[in-house]
Design an enzyme around this catalytic site. Sequence first.
Site, PDB file in Angstrom:
ATOM      1  N   HIS A 143       0.868  -1.179   0.000  1.00  0.00           N
ATOM      2  CA  HIS A 143       0.000   0.000   0.000  1.00  0.00           C
ATOM      3  C   HIS A 143       0.908   1.233   0.000  1.00  0.00           C
ATOM      4  O   HIS A 143       2.015   1.181   0.532  1.00  0.00           O
ATOM      5  CB  HIS A 143      -0.845  -0.057   1.282  1.00  0.00           C
ATOM      6  CG  HIS A 143      -1.913   0.983   1.403  1.00  0.00           C
ATOM      7  ND1 HIS A 143      -1.657   2.279   1.785  1.00  0.00           N
ATOM      8  CD2 HIS A 143      -3.250   0.911   1.229  1.00  0.00           C
ATOM      9  CE1 HIS A 143      -2.803   2.958   1.834  1.00  0.00           C
ATOM     10  NE2 HIS A 143      -3.786   2.143   1.505  1.00  0.00           N
ATOM     11  N   ASP A 220       3.043  -4.545   7.986  1.00  0.00           N
ATOM     12  CA  ASP A 220       1.834  -3.741   7.848  1.00  0.00           C
ATOM     13  C   ASP A 220       0.651  -4.700   7.950  1.00  0.00           C
ATOM     14  O   ASP A 220       0.330  -5.417   7.001  1.00  0.00           O
ATOM     15  CB  ASP A 220       1.872  -3.020   6.489  1.00  0.00           C
ATOM     16  CG  ASP A 220       0.561  -2.322   6.164  1.00  0.00           C
ATOM     17  OD1 ASP A 220      -0.377  -2.385   6.987  1.00  0.00           O
ATOM     18  OD2 ASP A 220       0.478  -1.721   5.081  1.00  0.00           O
ATOM     19  N   GLN A 223      -4.622  -5.177   6.929  1.00  0.00           N
ATOM     20  CA  GLN A 223      -5.653  -6.076   6.376  1.00  0.00           C
ATOM     21  C   GLN A 223      -5.662  -7.437   7.066  1.00  0.00           C
ATOM     22  O   GLN A 223      -6.544  -8.258   6.782  1.00  0.00           O
ATOM     23  CB  GLN A 223      -5.436  -6.267   4.864  1.00  0.00           C
ATOM     24  CG  GLN A 223      -5.583  -4.999   4.060  1.00  0.00           C
ATOM     25  CD  GLN A 223      -6.984  -4.394   4.130  1.00  0.00           C
ATOM     26  OE1 GLN A 223      -7.968  -5.068   4.464  1.00  0.00           O
ATOM     27  NE2 GLN A 223      -7.091  -3.114   3.829  1.00  0.00           N
ATOM     28  N   LYS A 246     -10.441  -0.428  10.305  1.00  0.00           N
ATOM     29  CA  LYS A 246     -10.589  -1.610   9.431  1.00  0.00           C
ATOM     30  C   LYS A 246     -10.873  -2.840  10.284  1.00  0.00           C
ATOM     31  O   LYS A 246     -11.079  -3.935   9.757  1.00  0.00           O
ATOM     32  CB  LYS A 246      -9.313  -1.838   8.622  1.00  0.00           C
ATOM     33  CG  LYS A 246      -9.016  -0.703   7.634  1.00  0.00           C
ATOM     34  CD  LYS A 246      -7.773  -1.025   6.840  1.00  0.00           C
ATOM     35  CE  LYS A 246      -7.208   0.168   6.114  1.00  0.00           C
ATOM     36  NZ  LYS A 246      -8.015   0.639   4.986  1.00  0.00           N
ATOM     37  N   CYS A 384      -4.659   2.528  -3.648  1.00  0.00           N
ATOM     38  CA  CYS A 384      -3.405   3.023  -3.040  1.00  0.00           C
ATOM     39  C   CYS A 384      -2.283   2.021  -3.237  1.00  0.00           C
ATOM     40  O   CYS A 384      -1.455   1.803  -2.332  1.00  0.00           O
ATOM     41  CB  CYS A 384      -3.582   3.343  -1.552  1.00  0.00           C
ATOM     42  SG  CYS A 384      -4.730   4.664  -1.249  1.00  0.00           S
TER      43      CYS A 384
HETATM   44  C1  LIG Z   1      -2.424  -2.791   3.615  1.00  0.00           C
HETATM   45  C2  LIG Z   1      -2.743  -1.405   4.095  1.00  0.00           C
HETATM   46  N1  LIG Z   1      -1.796  -0.720   4.727  1.00  0.00           N
HETATM   47  C3  LIG Z   1      -2.014   0.513   5.201  1.00  0.00           C
HETATM   48  C4  LIG Z   1      -3.229   1.125   5.034  1.00  0.00           C
HETATM   49  C5  LIG Z   1      -3.440   2.479   5.577  1.00  0.00           C
HETATM   50  O1  LIG Z   1      -4.393   2.461   6.594  1.00  0.00           O
HETATM   51  P1  LIG Z   1      -4.931   3.808   7.241  1.00  0.00           P
HETATM   52  O2  LIG Z   1      -5.412   4.660   6.101  1.00  0.00           O
HETATM   53  O3  LIG Z   1      -6.037   3.358   8.131  1.00  0.00           O
HETATM   54  O4  LIG Z   1      -3.799   4.417   7.982  1.00  0.00           O
HETATM   55  C6  LIG Z   1      -4.245   0.456   4.352  1.00  0.00           C
HETATM   56  C7  LIG Z   1      -5.538   1.107   4.084  1.00  0.00           C
HETATM   57  O5  LIG Z   1      -6.227   0.779   3.148  1.00  0.00           O
HETATM   58  C8  LIG Z   1      -3.994  -0.857   3.894  1.00  0.00           C
HETATM   59  O6  LIG Z   1      -4.940  -1.558   3.271  1.00  0.00           O
END
Ligand SMILES: Cc1ncc(COP(=O)(O)O)c(C=O)c1O
Length: 426
Positions: A143, A220, A223, A246, A384
């Site tokens: 992401h 990270d 998900q 999420k 993203c």
């Molecule tokens: C794999 C992953 N990492 C990071 C993020 C960023 O999350 P946040 O916008 O809640 O900080 C997302 C959000 O879609 C994501 O799917």
Amino acid sequence: MTKVLRMPSSPGKVALGEPPSGYDVERIRADFPILDVKAHGQTLVYLDNAATSQKPRTVIDAISRYYECDNANIHRGVHYLSELATAEFESARKTVQSFLNAARPEEIVFVRGATEAINLVAQTYGRSQVSTGDEVLITAMEHHSNIVPWQLLCDEKHARLEVAPVNEKGELLLSEFERLLSSRTKLVAIAHVSNALGTINPLAAVVEMAHRRKIPVLVDGAQAVPRMPVDVQNLGCDFYAFSGHKTYGPTGIGVLYGKSALLEAMPPYQGGGDMISSVTFEKTTYNRLPYKFEAGTPDIAGAVGLKAALDYLGDLGMENISSHESDLLEYATEAISTIPGVRLIGTAKEKTGVVSFVMEGIHPHDIGTVLDQEGIAVRTGHHCAQPLMDRFGVDATVRASFGVYNTKSEVEALIRGIQRVKEVFA
Ligand SMILES: Cc1ncc(COP(=O)(O)O)c(C=O)c1O
């Protein structure tokens, strides 16, 4: 109405590893008020859980109860409400610790979300450890939140961002990953689950390869935490990031887990109240963990809501959730694969709750718009993850992502929706 002041409840019970029996999706649906909303007069089919998930009544109630009964600023007050709010906030930290099986509560830092957690590590660990000629290794399925903070760091430090490639199925090429590890690599940053493909990365192997070379690993988990049991001690990773919103909790709260030895050695992130031990104009000393990284008033209500969300997931059982989403994934994958002109993007063997696809000659935004008219909420775009879209030679995909409350009949509604898209654009 008389308000009853409550003492905070104890950290939630986490029911990991329960057998996938007794998963009553209709009962679960009844816990989510928003599922009664009509979208364009149609029954809502919410398949955008990877962007944000809906909130159960217990989360909504916990937040309003906090504001009705417990609200005060934390850590700095001696009065009754301040102590109550502090206890609620610290109880939420213990719930997160237990949910992730972290060794200590002080290894749990509250942040705004996964994005802030990753930026925190880049700006503290990264800025103190990475210098000219060093490398940070990520993967091609990250992401933007796990790309751009490292690019900013590498630009500043004249370091290099290395990217481990993925195959046609969207699986990490482990041998390539290993080849890219070197004495210059200062950190590996990798998604547990890809938001755009649903691929589950082989973290055990990744961590083993990196640690053999004494390279720390940031995961990270944005998900993964909503979808599967996560045990940070078992994974052995050094940092783990996720977002409350999420994970069926509120927006504005998230978590950075870090091994205490690493967190201790890192400089602070932001300066301000609560992160200090003492301040003079000449010198400031910093607070102990985790407060060193929690400058200013945090999202106290958010932490309370996150605790309620994790308690809720714990009661459902993460193994049960994982197995429910696998069923939906299998059902959707089989059905979508048989529709002519539809191409699935991301067909990894190890995969969870996300189906990404494109349709011949029809732009994903048009597909999303037709589905929306049918009451079906999916996400369309690059998710993203633009470099990943480039890898697959597409600008965008349609992404349906599942959650605890989705049903097979909703998957069938999606399939009917895709047929409808074909009719509209025939
Ligand atoms: C794999 C992953 N990492 C990071 C993020 C960023 O999350 P946040 O916008 O809640 O900080 C997302 C959000 O879609 C994501 O799917």
